[in-house]
Motif scaffolding. Structure first.
Motif, PDB file in Angstrom:
ATOM      1  N   LEU A 167       0.842  -1.203   0.000  1.00 16.51           N
ATOM      2  CA  LEU A 167       0.000   0.000   0.000  1.00 16.51           C
ATOM      3  C   LEU A 167       0.875   1.250   0.000  1.00 16.51           C
ATOM      4  O   LEU A 167       0.407   2.354  -0.266  1.00 16.51           O
ATOM      5  CB  LEU A 167      -0.912   0.020   1.239  1.00 16.51           C
ATOM      6  CG  LEU A 167      -1.937  -1.107   1.322  1.00 16.51           C
ATOM      7  CD1 LEU A 167      -2.687  -1.056   2.639  1.00 16.51           C
ATOM      8  CD2 LEU A 167      -2.910  -1.028   0.142  1.00 16.51           C
ATOM      9  N   LYS A 168       2.163   1.062   0.333  1.00 11.97           N
ATOM     10  CA  LYS A 168       3.055   2.225   0.409  1.00 11.97           C
ATOM     11  C   LYS A 168       4.250   2.169  -0.528  1.00 11.97           C
ATOM     12  O   LYS A 168       4.855   3.199  -0.814  1.00 11.97           O
ATOM     13  CB  LYS A 168       3.574   2.373   1.853  1.00 11.97           C
ATOM     14  CG  LYS A 168       2.499   2.792   2.833  1.00 11.97           C
ATOM     15  CD  LYS A 168       3.050   3.327   4.116  1.00 11.97           C
ATOM     16  CE  LYS A 168       3.622   4.712   3.995  1.00 11.97           C
ATOM     17  NZ  LYS A 168       3.613   5.459   5.239  1.00 11.97           N
ATOM     18  N   ALA A 169       4.612   0.977  -0.969  1.00 12.95           N
ATOM     19  CA  ALA A 169       5.818   0.846  -1.805  1.00 12.95           C
ATOM     20  C   ALA A 169       5.739  -0.430  -2.617  1.00 12.95           C
ATOM     21  O   ALA A 169       4.972  -1.340  -2.270  1.00 12.95           O
ATOM     22  CB  ALA A 169       7.052   0.794  -0.901  1.00 12.95           C
ATOM     23  N   THR A 170       6.530  -0.487  -3.683  1.00  9.90           N
ATOM     24  CA  THR A 170       6.577  -1.744  -4.436  1.00  9.90           C
ATOM     25  C   THR A 170       7.747  -2.582  -3.916  1.00  9.90           C
ATOM     26  O   THR A 170       8.665  -2.055  -3.271  1.00  9.90           O
ATOM     27  CB  THR A 170       6.792  -1.496  -5.939  1.00  9.90           C
ATOM     28  OG1 THR A 170       8.098  -0.913  -6.090  1.00  9.90           O
ATOM     29  CG2 THR A 170       5.735  -0.572  -6.519  1.00  9.90           C
ATOM     30  N   LYS A 194      -1.790  -9.607  10.219  1.00 14.50           N
ATOM     31  CA  LYS A 194      -2.548 -10.224   9.122  1.00 14.50           C
ATOM     32  C   LYS A 194      -3.603  -9.267   8.574  1.00 14.50           C
ATOM     33  O   LYS A 194      -3.932  -9.312   7.399  1.00 14.50           O
ATOM     34  CB  LYS A 194      -3.154 -11.551   9.583  1.00 14.50           C
ATOM     35  CG  LYS A 194      -2.088 -12.549  10.018  1.00 14.50           C
ATOM     36  CD  LYS A 194      -2.642 -13.861  10.479  1.00 14.50           C
ATOM     37  CE  LYS A 194      -1.586 -14.706  11.160  1.00 14.50           C
ATOM     38  NZ  LYS A 194      -1.238 -14.262  12.522  1.00 14.50           N
ATOM     39  N   THR A 195      -4.132  -8.393   9.433  1.00 12.57           N
ATOM     40  CA  THR A 195      -5.124  -7.424   8.929  1.00 12.57           C
ATOM     41  C   THR A 195      -4.478  -6.509   7.889  1.00 12.57           C
ATOM     42  O   THR A 195      -5.063  -6.257   6.824  1.00 12.57           O
ATOM     43  CB  THR A 195      -5.670  -6.540  10.085  1.00 12.57           C
ATOM     44  OG1 THR A 195      -5.889  -7.353  11.220  1.00 12.57           O
ATOM     45  CG2 THR A 195      -6.936  -5.828   9.683  1.00 12.57           C
ATOM     46  N   GLY A 242       0.530   2.106   8.218  1.00 12.95           N
ATOM     47  CA  GLY A 242       0.561   1.376   6.948  1.00 12.95           C
ATOM     48  C   GLY A 242      -0.378   1.935   5.898  1.00 12.95           C
ATOM     49  O   GLY A 242      -0.499   1.376   4.819  1.00 12.95           O
ATOM     50  N   GLU A 243      -1.073   3.026   6.245  1.00 13.22           N
ATOM     51  CA  GLU A 243      -2.042   3.652   5.327  1.00 13.22           C
ATOM     52  C   GLU A 243      -3.128   2.682   4.871  1.00 13.22           C
ATOM     53  O   GLU A 243      -3.515   2.649   3.711  1.00 13.22           O
ATOM     54  CB  GLU A 243      -1.330   4.325   4.143  1.00 13.22           C
ATOM     55  CG  GLU A 243      -0.572   5.553   4.592  1.00 13.22           C
ATOM     56  CD  GLU A 243       0.203   6.250   3.481  1.00 13.22           C
ATOM     57  OE1 GLU A 243      -0.011   5.959   2.289  1.00 13.22           O
ATOM     58  OE2 GLU A 243       1.066   7.085   3.827  1.00 13.22           O
ATOM     59  N   VAL A 244      -3.616   1.903   5.838  1.00 13.93           N
ATOM     60  CA  VAL A 244      -4.758   1.022   5.578  1.00 13.93           C
ATOM     61  C   VAL A 244      -6.019   1.868   5.729  1.00 13.93           C
ATOM     62  O   VAL A 244      -6.211   2.526   6.745  1.00 13.93           O
ATOM     63  CB  VAL A 244      -4.770  -0.143   6.596  1.00 13.93           C
ATOM     64  CG1 VAL A 244      -6.074  -0.924   6.517  1.00 13.93           C
ATOM     65  CG2 VAL A 244      -3.582  -1.058   6.357  1.00 13.93           C
ATOM     66  N   THR A 245      -6.862   1.857   4.690  1.00 11.83           N
ATOM     67  CA  THR A 245      -8.047   2.724   4.735  1.00 11.83           C
ATOM     68  C   THR A 245      -9.360   1.955   4.639  1.00 11.83           C
ATOM     69  O   THR A 245     -10.425   2.550   4.676  1.00 11.83           O
ATOM     70  CB  THR A 245      -7.999   3.751   3.576  1.00 11.83           C
ATOM     71  OG1 THR A 245      -7.850   3.012   2.348  1.00 11.83           O
ATOM     72  CG2 THR A 245      -6.859   4.733   3.738  1.00 11.83           C
ATOM     73  N   ASN A 246      -9.292   0.624   4.508  1.00 10.74           N
ATOM     74  CA  ASN A 246     -10.553  -0.116   4.302  1.00 10.74           C
ATOM     75  C   ASN A 246     -10.964  -0.940   5.523  1.00 10.74           C
ATOM     76  O   ASN A 246     -11.751  -1.866   5.398  1.00 10.74           O
ATOM     77  CB  ASN A 246     -10.435  -1.026   3.064  1.00 10.74           C
ATOM     78  CG  ASN A 246      -9.481  -2.181   3.299  1.00 10.74           C
ATOM     79  OD1 ASN A 246      -8.669  -2.152   4.211  1.00 10.74           O
ATOM     80  ND2 ASN A 246      -9.591  -3.216   2.473  1.00 10.74           N
TER      81      ASN A 246
END
Ligand code: SAM
Length: 313
Positions: free
Chosen positions: A19-22, A119-120, A153-157
């Motif tokens: 979500l932040k880098a390849t 894991k989330t 981690g910039e998780v938005t969902n």
């Protein structure tokens, strides 16, 4: 159980937070720091190469996308890529459940026992932050860590709820459409390399009782997950080496739910399957510290009947 490999002799694993880098970005960053990516080996010899990494070499995991392996003792806790959430320090074995659940972007997911959240965040990355994850956990303190992981981690969902998963009504709004469920409950932790010796002695005496209690709890939690009306794929995992928490739980639950669910024959190329003596054995997957250089782990995957042609139970 033998005592050859302990925590300090295990490789250190780093999962790229896509979500932040390849993966390529992160590999480049490590190479710029003087690390050498080793690629000149036969894929079938991965574990052998992993065991003999020199102090400046690292590897790309052949099974888990975006997972990198560094030599034992490497400490990335205060590395800037960990601080920024571009990588997550996650043991190899613990990456398997989300990888096997593999919820597509846009899907609706429940993580029943989510904290601290390795894991989330992996599920959110697999889904590319598209769709919805409902993350439950009983522990307020552990959910603080989960929330930090999510922010970093910039998780938005993901929606986080402090709740006993057993009390969640599967038919309420928000749950009725859940198709993918991860069940990673509290367990004895007997697969964790640093705890193995201690727990093995325990188990011979009083811990047997605790194991029975855990096994009952794990079975009920898994059954509750399978009772979600739209569930079509449910992954069960533990970091335990005990059959009571693993094959015995899966055997009991797969019999109870055999009209609706079957076990999926996950990762056919993985040779270490469940312990012999159960109908479910060949459908389950185990990871072993001495063979796979990661914590001892167990994974099984239930799929709605007719969803998967690989399954036979
Ligand atoms: N999946 C997590 C991860 O990858 O970071 C690790 C989960 S840990 C093995 C088990 C978690 O289950 C603990 O955080 C514990 O608080 C939680 N738990 C135990 N019983 C629960 C219940 N009835 N409902 C929800 N969470 C529960």
């Amino acid at each position: 159980i033998d005592h050859k490999v302990n925590k300090s002799s295990l490789p250190r694993y780093v999962r790229v937070n896509t979500l932040k880098a390849t993966q390529d970005d992160i590999i480049n960053r490590f190479q710029q720091e003087g690390w050498f990516l080793k690629t000149d080996y036969e894929p079938s010899l991965y574990c052998k190469v992993l065991k003999s990494l020199t102090e400046s070499e690292f590897l790309v995991d052949p099974v888990i996308p975006g997972l990198l392996a560094f030599p034992p003792g490497t400490d990335f806790h205060s590395h800037y890529l960990n601080d920024s959430g571009a990588v997550i320090l996650q043991d190899r074995a613990s990456c398997f459940p989300a990888f096997i659940l593999n919820p597509p972007p846009g899907s609706h997911v429940v993580d029943c026992c989510a904290a601290p959240g390795n894991k989330t965040t992996q599920l959110a990355a697999i889904m590319n932050n598209e769709g919805k994850i409902l993350a439950f956990d009983l522990s307020k303190e552990r959910l603080v860590t989960l929330q930090e992981f999510i922010n970093k981690g910039e998780v938005t969902n993901t929606t986080v709820r402090c709740a006993d998963f057993m009390t969640i009504d599967p038919t309420i709004k928000g749950c009725e459409s859940v198709e993918y469920i991860l069940v990673d409950p509290s367990c004895s932790g007997s697969g964790i390399a640093e705890r193995r010796n201690e727990l093995t002695d325990d188990v011979r005496s009083t811990a047997k009782k605790r194991l029975r209690k855990l096994s009952r709890f794990q079975s009920l939690l898994l059954q509750h997950a399978l009772s979600f009306p739209s569930a079509k794929k449910v992954v069960y995992s533990t970091c335990s080496v005990h059959e009571e928490e693993n094959e015995q739980v899966v055997e009991e639950v797969s019999q109870k739910f055999q009209d609706k669910f079957q076990l999926e024959y996950i990762l056919p190329e993985w040779t270490m399957r469940g312990k012999d003596g159960y109908n479910c054995s060949k459908f389950c997957l185990r990871l072993d510290t001495n063979q796979h250089f990661t914590n001892g782990f167990f994974v099984a995957c239930f799929v709605l009947k007719s969803e998967n042609c690989n399954s036979q139970l």
